[in-house]
Write a protein that holds these residues in place. Structure first.
Motif, short mmCIF file in Angstrom:
data_model
loop_
_atom_site.label_atom_id
_atom_site.label_comp_id
_atom_site.label_asym_id
_atom_site.label_seq_id
_atom_site.Cartn_x
_atom_site.Cartn_y
_atom_site.Cartn_z
N LEU A 49 -16.98 -16.28 6.47
CA LEU A 49 -17.15 -15.72 5.14
C LEU A 49 -16.13 -16.20 4.10
N PHE A 50 -14.84 -16.32 4.49
CA PHE A 50 -13.83 -16.57 3.47
C PHE A 50 -12.86 -17.70 3.78
N GLY A 51 -12.76 -18.12 5.02
CA GLY A 51 -11.77 -19.11 5.39
C GLY A 51 -10.44 -18.45 5.74
N PRO A 52 -9.54 -19.19 6.42
CA PRO A 52 -8.29 -18.60 6.92
C PRO A 52 -7.38 -18.01 5.85
N GLU A 53 -7.23 -18.71 4.72
CA GLU A 53 -6.29 -18.24 3.70
C GLU A 53 -6.71 -16.91 3.10
N ARG A 54 -7.97 -16.79 2.69
CA ARG A 54 -8.43 -15.55 2.07
C ARG A 54 -8.52 -14.43 3.10
N ALA A 55 -8.95 -14.74 4.31
CA ALA A 55 -9.06 -13.70 5.34
C ALA A 55 -7.70 -13.15 5.73
N ALA A 56 -6.67 -13.96 5.64
CA ALA A 56 -5.33 -13.51 6.02
C ALA A 56 -4.83 -12.39 5.11
N PHE A 57 -5.42 -12.26 3.92
CA PHE A 57 -5.00 -11.22 2.98
C PHE A 57 -6.02 -10.09 2.87
N MET A 58 -7.02 -10.06 3.76
CA MET A 58 -7.99 -8.97 3.74
C MET A 58 -7.28 -7.66 4.11
N ASP A 59 -7.71 -6.56 3.50
CA ASP A 59 -7.12 -5.24 3.75
C ASP A 59 -5.59 -5.34 3.75
N PRO A 60 -5.00 -5.70 2.62
CA PRO A 60 -3.58 -6.07 2.57
C PRO A 60 -2.62 -4.86 2.55
N ALA A 61 -2.50 -4.19 3.67
CA ALA A 61 -1.66 -3.00 3.75
C ALA A 61 -0.18 -3.33 3.55
N ALA A 62 0.30 -4.43 4.15
CA ALA A 62 1.71 -4.77 4.03
C ALA A 62 2.09 -5.10 2.59
N ALA A 63 1.16 -5.67 1.84
CA ALA A 63 1.42 -5.93 0.43
C ALA A 63 1.65 -4.62 -0.32
N CYS A 64 0.93 -3.58 0.07
CA CYS A 64 1.13 -2.26 -0.54
C CYS A 64 2.50 -1.69 -0.17
N VAL A 65 2.90 -1.87 1.09
CA VAL A 65 4.22 -1.41 1.51
C VAL A 65 5.29 -2.12 0.68
N HIS A 66 5.13 -3.42 0.51
CA HIS A 66 6.11 -4.21 -0.24
C HIS A 66 6.19 -3.76 -1.70
N GLU A 67 5.02 -3.44 -2.30
CA GLU A 67 4.99 -3.04 -3.71
C GLU A 67 5.29 -1.56 -3.90
N GLY A 68 5.32 -0.80 -2.80
CA GLY A 68 5.52 0.64 -2.93
C GLY A 68 4.28 1.36 -3.41
N VAL A 69 3.10 0.86 -3.04
CA VAL A 69 1.82 1.48 -3.42
C VAL A 69 1.33 2.33 -2.26
N PRO A 70 1.18 3.65 -2.43
CA PRO A 70 0.59 4.45 -1.35
C PRO A 70 -0.83 3.99 -1.05
N PHE A 71 -1.22 4.01 0.22
CA PHE A 71 -2.55 3.59 0.62
C PHE A 71 -2.96 4.43 1.82
N THR A 72 -4.25 4.36 2.15
CA THR A 72 -4.76 5.09 3.31
C THR A 72 -5.65 4.19 4.15
N LEU A 73 -5.97 4.68 5.34
CA LEU A 73 -6.89 3.99 6.26
C LEU A 73 -8.07 4.91 6.53
N HIS A 74 -9.27 4.33 6.58
CA HIS A 74 -10.46 5.15 6.81
C HIS A 74 -11.45 4.39 7.69
N THR A 75 -12.44 5.12 8.21
CA THR A 75 -13.45 4.51 9.08
C THR A 75 -14.74 4.18 8.36
#
Length: 586
Positions: free
Chosen positions: A460-486
């Motif tokens: 669907l996206f290739g390695p580079e774009r897929a590596a940033f899918m659902d970017p939870a660590a980027a939120c941690v780095h920026e200090g953005v609260p986030f959640t996980l869901h099913t």
């Protein structure tokens, strides 16, 4: 990957048995007065309960998820179901009476109950009760699925519908075609619902019964039908308005008793997975609310919900109960409302999520379901009533439109509550930074990585774009609260699977790690499924952490997630689940 307006599918197609007339504003003024009285009574009861605990939990690892990561020795819950104290054995011992029940954890780990902030409770319950599961876990190969459908056709009287759900086009051999379904049966109309809930496939008999004209174009709301190179229907059906044409014919009526049974049975299953609260994102109708509030006390979890953007006018009836940064509570129930939902695009798995760059092996970028002006109009209507907004965005182009609308209408750090981007699957780094600036929070369907990480990378996206899918660590780095869901039933129930996927980034299909740099710690993953999830649905002051005065919602695990191999987190056994101080599982 959420279901588009399943509320309409259920109401129109299933004759949903819990419908009642939409309550008047006068009725909800009365409810509001009742809620205030209930709150005062609860406060008095909690104060009186300080003299003794109903239940004390001790002798294990207790993680309050309040402030920095630390464990305490014991927790006391009062007879009203609220937490009386959290602390040392010595501190809690003073609350023990002759009637207090002592729960010996025997070294087990106790946490706040898990909160799934995006879970289609009603739809999942009814699907489990009414439809045939043809998904990947039952039929991992196309051959096995085709054989099962043929066997189903052989047992079904001619002319009756064959309806399957949970079909996974990425993991079960690609899209179904009309030709392929016709080869299974021409005597039965066949309708196969994809697990992403945005798409389906049907045979020629189903198209005839649904009376889909050959020259049909795009339906209002974005529904449309796939066509082959020859311009003829290829069997694919996209988005709710198009799927309704089939579902209204295919799904039989149900009774109120069946609805109640389905929800009771289903919520037992999710409680067994450690969930204590589920948020239904937009897939209920205003006329169900009163009945669902009454039914909620019979369920094994707390039920939270938001309404769809087309129900904003009806939502005004609930304003007397309070609308805004805190959830709208319904008295004498475990039910609350929070926010208005917009379904901004489709599913990346079927290339209907709207992207700024084409999919890997296609010229298609997908498309949004609404124009930029329409996004702003819906946000403005929600804000006028006092609701925060929740916008489903799988593609980064949709996220751009959603953030533009939120900024234009709500501004930064809205006082109306948490504005959310649902899924945020292909969010870019600049979009995470923009969310921080606006006070917008994402919620990630981390099972995308668990189930589709390899497919996102390779198909669907290739390695580079897929590596940033659902970017939870980027939120941690920026200090953005986030959640996980099913997004259940669009992916499997279970918060521990989400935590494992977020920590390891390992795809179950080929065991590869997709986006190692976006892996997060166990502590951050637990926050995303407890206190931060509670805050995203306006319940952060009542659930999500183990603190004095909060509800006694908790889960007991056989092992400590911090101490096991991260690749085995989802295998941890849920020992017990408690809601409001009452054991619901175990």
């Amino acid at each position: 990957m959420c279901r588009a307006c399943v509320s309409h599918l259920i109401t129109n197609a299933l004759n949903f048995g819990l419908q009642a007339a939409t309550p008047s504003r006068r009725q909800f003024m009365a409810y509001g007065a009742g809620a205030a009285a209930l709150t005062m009574a609860a406060s008095r009861a909690a104060f009186a309960a300080d003299s003794g605990a109903d239940t004390i939990f001790r002798n294990g690892t207790i993680l309050p998820m309040a402030g920095p990561h630390h464990a305490v020795e014991a927790i006391a819950v009062g007879g009203g179901g609220k937490i009386l104290a959290v602390g040392s054995d010595a501190e809690i011992a003073g609350l023990k009476t002759s009637a207090t029940k002592i729960v010996d954890l025997q070294g087990r780990t106790l946490l706040p109950g898990f909160v799934d902030p995006h879970h289609h409770t009603c739809g999942a319950a009814l699907f489990a009760e009414l439809l045939t599961d043809v998904g990947y876990t039952k039929y991992p190969t196309r051959a096995a699925l085709t054989e099962a459908l043929r066997a189903m056709a052989a047992k079904t009287p001619p002319g009756q519908w064959i309806i399957g759900c949970n079909f996974d086009n990425l993991l079960q051999g690609g899209d179904f075609s009309m030709t392929e379904l016709d080869a299974i049966s021409t005597d039965h109309p066949i309708f196969i619902w994809y697990v992403n809930m945005h798409d389906a496939a049907a045979n020629a008999a189903a198209f005839r019964l649904a009376k889909i004209p050959d020259d049909v174009g795009v339906l209002p709301g974005g529904g449309h039908f796939g066509r082959g190179p020859d311009g003829k229907f290829n069997g694919l059906v996209y988005e709710e308005p198009a799927m309704l044409k089939f579902v209204m014919l295919a799904v039989p009526p149900i009774t109120p008793q069946l609805v109640g049974k389905a929800l009771v049975d289903y919520t037992r299953q999710v409680a067994a997975a450690g969930n204590t609260t589920l948020h239904e994102p937009g897939t209920i109708m205003p006329e169900w609310v009163e009945s669902l509030a009454k039914l909620s006390n019979s369920l094994s979890i707390r039920m939270s919900a938001s309404l769809m953007a087309d129900a904003i006018e009806a939502s005004k009836a609930f304003a007397a109960l309070g609308v805004g940064a805190r959830a709208t509570h319904f008295p004498n129930s475990r039910f609350s409302l929070y926010g208005i939902k917009i379904v901004g695009d489709g599913s990346n798995q079927t290339e209907t999520g709207a992207q700024t760059r084409p999919y890997l092996k296609s010229a298609s970028k997908g498309a949004t379901n609404f124009s930029a002006a329409e996004f702003k109009q819906m946000c403005a209507a929600a804000k006028a009533v006092g609701w925060p907004i929740q916008i489903h965005c799988n593609g980064d182009a949709t996220i751009d439109d959603a953030l533009n609308a939120i900024e234009a209408v709500y501004g930064a750090h809205s006082s109306h509550g948490v504005n959310r981007i649902e899924h945020s699957t292909m969010a870019r780094p600049d979009q995470i930074a923009r969310m921080k600036a606006l006070g917008v929070q994402p919620s990630f369907l981390m099972n995308h990585v668990f189930l589709y990480g390899a497919a996102y990378r390779d198909q669907l996206f290739g390695p580079e774009r897929a590596a940033f899918m659902d970017p939870a660590a980027a939120c941690v780095h920026e200090g953005v609260p986030f959640t996980l869901h099913t997004d259940a039933p669009c992916s499997p129930v279970g918060p521990l699977r989400l935590i494992q996927a977020a920590v390891t980034r390992r795809c179950e299909i080929d065991k590869s790690i997709v986006g190692h740099a976006q892996a997060i710690s166990v502590a951050h993953a637990l926050k995303a499924t407890t206190i931060d999830a509670a805050r995203q649905i306006g319940l952060g002051d009542t659930i999500g952490s183990l603190e004095k005065g909060k509800e006694g919602d908790l889960v007991i695990l056989e092992s400590d997630p911090f101490k096991v191999d991260p690749d085995t987190i989802m295998a941890i056994k849920v020992s017990e689940t408690w809601v409001g101080g009452a054991k619901m599982f175990g």
